[in-house]
Design a protein around this motif. Structure first.
Motif, PDB file in Angstrom:
ATOM      1  N   ALA A   1      31.472  48.316  39.418  1.00 24.51           N
ATOM      2  CA  ALA A   1      31.667  46.929  39.289  1.00 24.51           C
ATOM      3  C   ALA A   1      31.225  46.526  37.776  1.00 24.51           C
ATOM      4  CB  ALA A   1      31.362  46.090  40.394  1.00 24.51           C
ATOM      5  N   GLN A   2      29.919  46.638  37.549  1.00 23.50           N
ATOM      6  CA  GLN A   2      29.364  46.086  36.366  1.00 23.50           C
ATOM      7  C   GLN A   2      29.933  46.914  35.162  1.00 23.50           C
ATOM      8  OE1 GLN A   2      26.848  43.687  36.433  1.00 23.50           O
ATOM      9  NE2 GLN A   2      27.528  43.481  34.266  1.00 23.50           N
ATOM     10  N   LYS A   3      30.307  47.979  35.090  1.00 15.35           N
ATOM     11  CA  LYS A   3      31.008  48.930  34.077  1.00 15.35           C
ATOM     12  C   LYS A   3      32.281  48.125  33.904  1.00 15.35           C
ATOM     13  CE  LYS A   3      32.544  53.277  32.526  1.00 15.35           C
ATOM     14  NZ  LYS A   3      32.475  54.694  32.922  1.00 15.35           N
ATOM     15  N   TRP A   4      32.962  47.887  35.010  1.00 15.21           N
ATOM     16  CA  TRP A   4      34.544  47.111  34.728  1.00 15.21           C
ATOM     17  C   TRP A   4      34.184  45.774  34.062  1.00 15.21           C
ATOM     18  CZ3 TRP A   4      36.743  42.696  36.294  1.00 15.21           C
ATOM     19  CH2 TRP A   4      37.981  42.473  36.332  1.00 15.21           C
TER      20      TRP A   4
ATOM     21  N   ASN B   1      44.923  28.497  33.777  1.00 12.61           N
ATOM     22  CA  ASN B   1      44.118  26.989  34.063  1.00 12.61           C
ATOM     23  C   ASN B   1      44.174  27.033  35.527  1.00 12.61           C
ATOM     24  OD1 ASN B   1      44.387  26.377  31.377  1.00 12.61           O
ATOM     25  ND2 ASN B   1      46.312  25.207  31.545  1.00 12.61           N
ATOM     26  N   GLY B   2      43.041  26.460  35.777  1.00 17.84           N
ATOM     27  CA  GLY B   2      42.657  26.182  37.283  1.00 17.84           C
ATOM     28  C   GLY B   2      42.340  27.425  38.108  1.00 17.84           C
ATOM     29  N   SER B   3      41.945  28.488  37.323  1.00 16.68           N
ATOM     30  CA  SER B   3      41.545  29.854  37.932  1.00 16.68           C
ATOM     31  C   SER B   3      40.323  30.475  37.243  1.00 16.68           C
ATOM     32  CB  SER B   3      42.689  30.592  38.065  1.00 16.68           C
ATOM     33  OG  SER B   3      42.388  31.840  38.732  1.00 16.68           O
ATOM     34  N   THR B   4      39.410  31.016  37.856  1.00 15.82           N
ATOM     35  CA  THR B   4      38.361  31.410  37.122  1.00 15.82           C
ATOM     36  C   THR B   4      37.779  32.662  38.123  1.00 15.82           C
ATOM     37  OG1 THR B   4      36.297  31.159  35.993  1.00 15.82           O
ATOM     38  CG2 THR B   4      36.586  30.132  38.056  1.00 15.82           C
ATOM     39  N   LEU B   5      37.396  33.878  37.317  1.00 19.42           N
ATOM     40  CA  LEU B   5      36.757  34.893  38.230  1.00 19.42           C
ATOM     41  C   LEU B   5      35.273  34.752  38.083  1.00 19.42           C
ATOM     42  CD1 LEU B   5      37.519  37.704  39.368  1.00 19.42           C
ATOM     43  CD2 LEU B   5      37.084  38.656  37.232  1.00 19.42           C
ATOM     44  N   VAL B   6      34.721  34.847  39.570  1.00 17.82           N
ATOM     45  CA  VAL B   6      33.292  34.535  39.608  1.00 17.82           C
ATOM     46  C   VAL B   6      32.679  35.887  40.277  1.00 17.82           C
ATOM     47  CG1 VAL B   6      33.439  32.108  39.796  1.00 17.82           C
ATOM     48  CG2 VAL B   6      33.343  33.641  41.939  1.00 17.82           C
ATOM     49  N   ALA B   7      33.471  36.873  40.868  1.00 14.70           N
ATOM     50  CA  ALA B   7      32.783  38.118  41.474  1.00 14.70           C
ATOM     51  C   ALA B   7      33.648  39.271  41.637  1.00 14.70           C
ATOM     52  CB  ALA B   7      32.456  37.652  42.748  1.00 14.70           C
ATOM     53  N   VAL B   8      33.312  40.423  41.479  1.00  9.98           N
ATOM     54  CA  VAL B   8      33.977  41.460  41.585  1.00  9.98           C
ATOM     55  C   VAL B   8      33.195  42.621  42.501  1.00  9.98           C
ATOM     56  CG1 VAL B   8      35.271  41.238  39.302  1.00  9.98           C
ATOM     57  CG2 VAL B   8      33.184  42.550  39.406  1.00  9.98           C
ATOM     58  N   MET B   9      33.836  43.189  43.138  1.00  8.28           N
ATOM     59  CA  MET B   9      33.275  44.222  44.096  1.00  8.28           C
ATOM     60  C   MET B   9      33.847  45.590  43.900  1.00  8.28           C
ATOM     61  SD  MET B   9      33.730  45.846  47.367  1.00  8.28           S
ATOM     62  CE  MET B   9      32.680  46.950  47.878  1.00  8.28           C
ATOM     63  N   ARG B  10      33.272  46.823  43.738  1.00 12.41           N
ATOM     64  CA  ARG B  10      33.781  47.956  43.748  1.00 12.41           C
ATOM     65  C   ARG B  10      32.582  48.837  44.555  1.00 12.41           C
ATOM     66  NH1 ARG B  10      36.977  51.614  39.543  1.00 12.41           N
ATOM     67  NH2 ARG B  10      37.879  53.209  40.702  1.00 12.41           N
ATOM     68  N   ARG B  11      32.884  49.686  45.596  1.00  8.74           N
ATOM     69  CA  ARG B  11      32.050  50.362  46.381  1.00  8.74           C
ATOM     70  C   ARG B  11      31.043  51.333  45.593  1.00  8.74           C
ATOM     71  NH1 ARG B  11      35.836  53.245  50.538  1.00  8.74           N
ATOM     72  NH2 ARG B  11      36.793  54.695  49.026  1.00  8.74           N
ATOM     73  N   THR B  12      31.630  51.853  44.595  1.00  3.24           N
ATOM     74  CA  THR B  12      30.815  53.110  43.755  1.00  3.24           C
ATOM     75  C   THR B  12      29.615  52.292  43.160  1.00  3.24           C
ATOM     76  OG1 THR B  12      32.670  54.255  43.466  1.00  3.24           O
ATOM     77  CG2 THR B  12      31.175  54.765  41.825  1.00  3.24           C
ATOM     78  N   PRO B  13      28.506  52.471  43.318  1.00  3.06           N
ATOM     79  CA  PRO B  13      27.365  52.135  42.479  1.00  3.06           C
ATOM     80  C   PRO B  13      27.472  51.862  41.058  1.00  3.06           C
ATOM     81  CG  PRO B  13      26.495  53.404  44.206  1.00  3.06           C
ATOM     82  CD  PRO B  13      28.014  53.910  44.021  1.00  3.06           C
TER      83      PRO B  13
END
Length: 124
Positions: free
Chosen positions: A70-73, A55-67
């Motif tokens: 991040a989308q696969k994750w 509660n009180g926390s949400t994930l909005v963005a992720v980053m990994r430098r390998t093209p």
């Protein structure tokens, strides 16, 4: 931007300290919108899930430098109802410009923490 105490996380009744420039009209004033830099095993199993389960926390963005990594994750690790609300990046500069980012969790190898943390601080 908002200023949070770690004790606020998970407590939906907690009072959140806000800077004068925060959006007083937002209904999400008590939600910390997280981004994660580095998406290794620790974020898949150990430290990642609390960002979207507490509660009180949400994930909005992720980053990994390998093209594409991040989308696969996102597709492999997030519940299907959250996948469309998390933006995946392969560039730290673009990640740090995400408009809804309140806080960043650095989950990269330790030798890169200083550089990434300085970039996060500079981005505000």
């Amino acid at each position: 931007n908002k200023i949070y105490s770690m004790s606020n996380l998970g407590n939906s009744d907690a009072k959140t300290k806000k800077s004068p420039s925060s959006d007083e009209g937002s209904s999400d004033n008590n939600v910390v919108r997280w981004g994660i830099v580095g998406l290794g095993d620790v974020t898949s199993v150990k430290s990642g899930p609390p960002f979207w389960k507490c509660n009180g926390s949400t994930l909005v963005a992720v980053m990994r430098r390998t093209p594409g990594a991040a989308q696969k994750w996102v597709g492999s690790n997030l519940p299907s109802n959250l996948r469309s609300s998390v933006t995946a990046y392969d560039d730290i500069h673009n990640f740090l410009e995400h408009p809804d980012l309140d806080a960043v969790y650095v989950a990269t190898p330790p030798e890169s923490h200083l550089d990434i943390s300085q970039r996060v601080a500079k981005a505000g």
